[in-house]
Design a protein around this motif. Structure first.
Motif, PDB file in Angstrom:
ATOM      1  N   ALA A 104       0.826  -1.208   0.000  1.00 32.43           N
ATOM      2  CA  ALA A 104       0.000   0.000   0.000  1.00 32.43           C
ATOM      3  C   ALA A 104       0.859   1.257   0.000  1.00 32.43           C
ATOM      4  CB  ALA A 104      -0.921  -0.002   1.214  1.00 32.43           C
ATOM      5  N   ALA A 105       0.363   2.281  -0.681  1.00 36.05           N
ATOM      6  CA  ALA A 105       1.063   3.569  -0.719  1.00 36.05           C
ATOM      7  C   ALA A 105       0.664   4.470   0.447  1.00 36.05           C
ATOM      8  CB  ALA A 105       0.767   4.279  -2.037  1.00 36.05           C
ATOM      9  N   LYS A 106      -0.406   4.121   1.136  1.00 37.18           N
ATOM     10  CA  LYS A 106      -0.885   4.953   2.231  1.00 37.18           C
ATOM     11  C   LYS A 106       0.208   5.143   3.273  1.00 37.18           C
ATOM     12  CE  LYS A 106      -4.629   5.414   5.600  1.00 37.18           C
ATOM     13  NZ  LYS A 106      -5.861   4.790   6.163  1.00 37.18           N
ATOM     14  N   GLY A 107       0.425   6.395   3.668  1.00 39.73           N
ATOM     15  CA  GLY A 107       1.452   6.705   4.647  1.00 39.73           C
ATOM     16  C   GLY A 107       2.824   6.930   4.060  1.00 39.73           C
ATOM     17  N   GLU A 108       2.922   7.002   2.725  1.00 41.10           N
ATOM     18  CA  GLU A 108       4.230   7.231   2.102  1.00 41.10           C
ATOM     19  C   GLU A 108       4.737   8.631   2.419  1.00 41.10           C
ATOM     20  OE1 GLU A 108       3.557   6.683  -2.035  1.00 41.10           O
ATOM     21  OE2 GLU A 108       2.612   8.627  -2.326  1.00 41.10           O
ATOM     22  N   PRO A 109       6.054   8.857   2.340  1.00 44.57           N
ATOM     23  CA  PRO A 109       6.614  10.183   2.626  1.00 44.57           C
ATOM     24  C   PRO A 109       6.019  11.249   1.714  1.00 44.57           C
ATOM     25  CG  PRO A 109       8.346   8.530   2.480  1.00 44.57           C
ATOM     26  CD  PRO A 109       7.098   7.870   2.003  1.00 44.57           C
ATOM     27  N   ALA A 110       5.901  12.458   2.246  1.00 48.43           N
ATOM     28  CA  ALA A 110       5.358  13.560   1.449  1.00 48.43           C
ATOM     29  C   ALA A 110       6.233  13.848   0.238  1.00 48.43           C
ATOM     30  CB  ALA A 110       5.224  14.810   2.319  1.00 48.43           C
ATOM     31  N   SER A 111       7.537  13.677   0.393  1.00 51.85           N
ATOM     32  CA  SER A 111       8.480  13.904  -0.704  1.00 51.85           C
ATOM     33  C   SER A 111       9.487  12.763  -0.729  1.00 51.85           C
ATOM     34  CB  SER A 111       9.235  15.226  -0.528  1.00 51.85           C
ATOM     35  OG  SER A 111       8.346  16.323  -0.531  1.00 51.85           O
ATOM     36  N   LEU A 112       9.826  12.326  -1.921  1.00 54.37           N
ATOM     37  CA  LEU A 112      10.812  11.249  -2.051  1.00 54.37           C
ATOM     38  C   LEU A 112      11.500  11.335  -3.406  1.00 54.37           C
ATOM     39  CD1 LEU A 112      11.813   8.687  -0.476  1.00 54.37           C
ATOM     40  CD2 LEU A 112      10.332   7.369  -1.986  1.00 54.37           C
ATOM     41  N   HIS A 113      12.820  11.210  -3.373  1.00 53.53           N
ATOM     42  CA  HIS A 113      13.626  11.112  -4.594  1.00 53.53           C
ATOM     43  C   HIS A 113      14.459   9.849  -4.452  1.00 53.53           C
ATOM     44  CE1 HIS A 113      17.437  12.493  -6.916  1.00 53.53           C
ATOM     45  NE2 HIS A 113      16.651  11.757  -7.701  1.00 53.53           N
ATOM     46  N   TYR A 114      14.364   8.964  -5.451  1.00 56.29           N
ATOM     47  CA  TYR A 114      15.179   7.756  -5.397  1.00 56.29           C
ATOM     48  C   TYR A 114      15.793   7.461  -6.758  1.00 56.29           C
ATOM     49  CZ  TYR A 114      10.942   5.280  -7.106  1.00 56.29           C
ATOM     50  OH  TYR A 114       9.842   4.868  -7.812  1.00 56.29           O
TER      51      TYR A 114
ATOM     52  N   TRP B 201      11.115  11.249  -8.737  1.00 56.41           N
ATOM     53  CA  TRP B 201      10.735  12.195  -7.695  1.00 56.41           C
ATOM     54  C   TRP B 201       9.237  12.046  -7.454  1.00 56.41           C
ATOM     55  CZ3 TRP B 201      14.155  13.081 -11.541  1.00 56.41           C
ATOM     56  CH2 TRP B 201      15.420  13.620 -11.221  1.00 56.41           C
ATOM     57  N   ARG B 202       8.823  11.857  -6.196  1.00 57.65           N
ATOM     58  CA  ARG B 202       7.416  11.749  -5.842  1.00 57.65           C
ATOM     59  C   ARG B 202       7.028  12.909  -4.942  1.00 57.65           C
ATOM     60  NH1 ARG B 202       7.293   5.611  -3.758  1.00 57.65           N
ATOM     61  NH2 ARG B 202       7.040   6.741  -1.791  1.00 57.65           N
ATOM     62  N   ASP B 203       5.985  13.617  -5.318  1.00 59.94           N
ATOM     63  CA  ASP B 203       5.419  14.671  -4.488  1.00 59.94           C
ATOM     64  C   ASP B 203       4.048  14.193  -4.027  1.00 59.94           C
ATOM     65  OD1 ASP B 203       4.676  17.025  -3.246  1.00 59.94           O
ATOM     66  OD2 ASP B 203       4.158  18.052  -5.098  1.00 59.94           O
ATOM     67  N   GLY B 204       4.050  13.364  -2.985  1.00 58.88           N
ATOM     68  CA  GLY B 204       2.804  12.794  -2.483  1.00 58.88           C
ATOM     69  C   GLY B 204       2.029  12.111  -3.587  1.00 58.88           C
ATOM     70  N   ASP B 205       0.730  12.390  -3.634  1.00 58.28           N
ATOM     71  CA  ASP B 205      -0.110  11.798  -4.679  1.00 58.28           C
ATOM     72  C   ASP B 205      -0.506  12.825  -5.725  1.00 58.28           C
ATOM     73  OD1 ASP B 205      -1.885  13.362  -3.271  1.00 58.28           O
ATOM     74  OD2 ASP B 205      -3.403  11.803  -3.004  1.00 58.28           O
ATOM     75  N   ARG B 206       0.338  13.876  -5.885  1.00 56.58           N
ATOM     76  CA  ARG B 206       0.012  14.951  -6.826  1.00 56.58           C
ATOM     77  C   ARG B 206       0.917  15.000  -8.054  1.00 56.58           C
ATOM     78  NH1 ARG B 206       0.487  20.173  -5.406  1.00 56.58           N
ATOM     79  NH2 ARG B 206       2.313  19.715  -4.127  1.00 56.58           N
ATOM     80  N   ARG B 207       2.219  14.756  -7.842  1.00 58.30           N
ATOM     81  CA  ARG B 207       3.159  14.934  -8.948  1.00 58.30           C
ATOM     82  C   ARG B 207       4.244  13.858  -8.908  1.00 58.30           C
ATOM     83  NH1 ARG B 207       4.674  21.267  -8.244  1.00 58.30           N
ATOM     84  NH2 ARG B 207       5.136  20.464  -6.127  1.00 58.30           N
TER      85      ARG B 207
ATOM     86  N   THR C 298       0.902  14.460 -13.471  1.00 58.12           N
ATOM     87  CA  THR C 298       0.237  15.325 -12.500  1.00 58.12           C
ATOM     88  C   THR C 298      -1.232  14.941 -12.408  1.00 58.12           C
ATOM     89  OG1 THR C 298      -0.247  16.990 -14.200  1.00 58.12           O
ATOM     90  CG2 THR C 298       1.796  17.252 -12.958  1.00 58.12           C
ATOM     91  N   ARG C 299      -1.783  15.126 -11.217  1.00 60.36           N
ATOM     92  CA  ARG C 299      -3.212  14.864 -11.022  1.00 60.36           C
ATOM     93  C   ARG C 299      -3.697  15.606  -9.782  1.00 60.36           C
ATOM     94  NH1 ARG C 299      -4.054   8.806  -8.411  1.00 60.36           N
ATOM     95  NH2 ARG C 299      -2.978   9.187  -6.445  1.00 60.36           N
ATOM     96  N   LYS C 300      -4.998  15.695  -9.667  1.00 61.56           N
ATOM     97  CA  LYS C 300      -5.591  16.258  -8.465  1.00 61.56           C
ATOM     98  C   LYS C 300      -5.629  15.172  -7.399  1.00 61.56           C
ATOM     99  CE  LYS C 300      -8.463  19.585 -10.957  1.00 61.56           C
ATOM    100  NZ  LYS C 300      -9.856  20.055 -11.257  1.00 61.56           N
ATOM    101  N   PRO C 301      -5.374  15.543  -6.132  1.00 66.64           N
ATOM    102  CA  PRO C 301      -5.339  14.530  -5.065  1.00 66.64           C
ATOM    103  C   PRO C 301      -6.599  13.673  -5.042  1.00 66.64           C
ATOM    104  CG  PRO C 301      -4.535  16.624  -4.241  1.00 66.64           C
ATOM    105  CD  PRO C 301      -5.071  16.887  -5.622  1.00 66.64           C
ATOM    106  N   GLY C 302      -6.394  12.361  -4.963  1.00 65.97           N
ATOM    107  CA  GLY C 302      -7.508  11.441  -4.861  1.00 65.97           C
ATOM    108  C   GLY C 302      -8.093  10.987  -6.173  1.00 65.97           C
ATOM    109  N   GLU C 303      -7.738  11.635  -7.279  1.00 67.71           N
ATOM    110  CA  GLU C 303      -8.287  11.253  -8.575  1.00 67.71           C
ATOM    111  C   GLU C 303      -7.487  10.099  -9.180  1.00 67.71           C
ATOM    112  OE1 GLU C 303      -8.759  14.437 -11.319  1.00 67.71           O
ATOM    113  OE2 GLU C 303     -10.394  15.380 -10.172  1.00 67.71           O
ATOM    114  N   VAL C 304      -8.175   9.293  -9.988  1.00 68.84           N
ATOM    115  CA  VAL C 304      -7.519   8.170 -10.667  1.00 68.84           C
ATOM    116  C   VAL C 304      -6.787   8.659 -11.915  1.00 68.84           C
ATOM    117  CG1 VAL C 304      -7.901   5.993 -11.875  1.00 68.84           C
ATOM    118  CG2 VAL C 304      -9.181   6.509  -9.779  1.00 68.84           C
TER     119      VAL C 304
END
Length: 221
Positions: free
Chosen positions: A36-46, A62-68, A82-88
């Motif tokens: 599950a992705a729930k609880g992932e860091p707000a920002s992550l670069h790997y 680079w991950r910016d939460g569930d937005r970018r 890019t997407r709006k939070p919560g959208e598929v």
């Protein structure tokens, strides 16, 4: 325009026939619950080394939460989602840095051309199983696996006669290593940074690029 040629290939799990298994430990549960992705860091670069079609590739994500999400493959292909939070659904922009071509396409039209990539795939490097599977928690790292350097939990993803070893870091919600049973790793995370990511990282600068609107071309067919 042949859109399928400019949509980036994403790393796939390379699977080979599994080795015979002794009595396995209990199932880990469902794919979605375990990874599950729930609880992932707000920002992550790997940074990742992965193998596709026998070739070694380098990937930055680079991950910016569930937005970018931004991905750069071999320093030659940059992709922005890019997407709006919560959208598929999401919008996908691909920059071919060598040919100087910029292409925009949304998730619906990616599916129309057979590119079944969801948001989770883009940010985590794992694809959902397409058919029946079993997910088994391993008590220890499989024999022959390289040293990881971070705490992770090992799982065996079993699909028919094929088994894939996955080293899952639940703190950053990321597979640190993926390997087919009896084979060398096909995905290995080399570096992780949870620091703040500058907003400019997610700006797709395509000034001077040839611009393609794949949505318009596909919907016109």
């Amino acid at each position: 325009m042949r859109v399928s040629r400019i949509v980036p290939a994403l790393p796939l799990l390379v699977l080979i026939p599994a080795l015979a298994l002794a009595a396995p430990p209990p199932r880990a549960g469902s794919f979605d619950a375990t990874f599950a992705a729930k609880g992932e860091p707000a920002s992550l670069h790997y940074q990742v080394l992965y193998v596709s079609n026998g070739a070694l590739h380098r990937l930055d994500v680079w991950r910016d939460g569930d937005r970018r999400i931004k991905r750069v493959t071999d320093g030659a292909l940059a992709t922005y989602a890019t997407r709006k939070p919560g959208e598929v659904g999401y919008t996908f922009k691909v920059l071919d840095l060598k040919r100087r071509i910029s292409t925009v396409i949304d998730r619906t039209n990616l599916y129309r051309i057979g590119q079944f990539t969801d948001w989770y795939d883009l940010g985590h490097g794992l694809r959902h199983p397409k058919g029946a599977y079993r997910l088994v928690a391993s008590r220890a790292a499989p024999a022959g696996m390289p040293r990881i350097g971070r705490a992770c939990r090992w799982y065996d993803l079993i699909e028919g006669s094929r088994t894939t070893h996955i080293c899952w870091d639940n703190a950053v919600k990321l597979p640190l290593l993926i390997a087919p049973a009896g084979g060398a790793p096909v995905w290995r995370v080399r570096a992780i940074d949870q620091g703040r990511i500058p907003a400019t990282t997610f700006v797709a600068d395509d000034r001077g690029f040839i611009r393609n609107d794949a949505n318009r071309d596909i919907e016109a067919d």
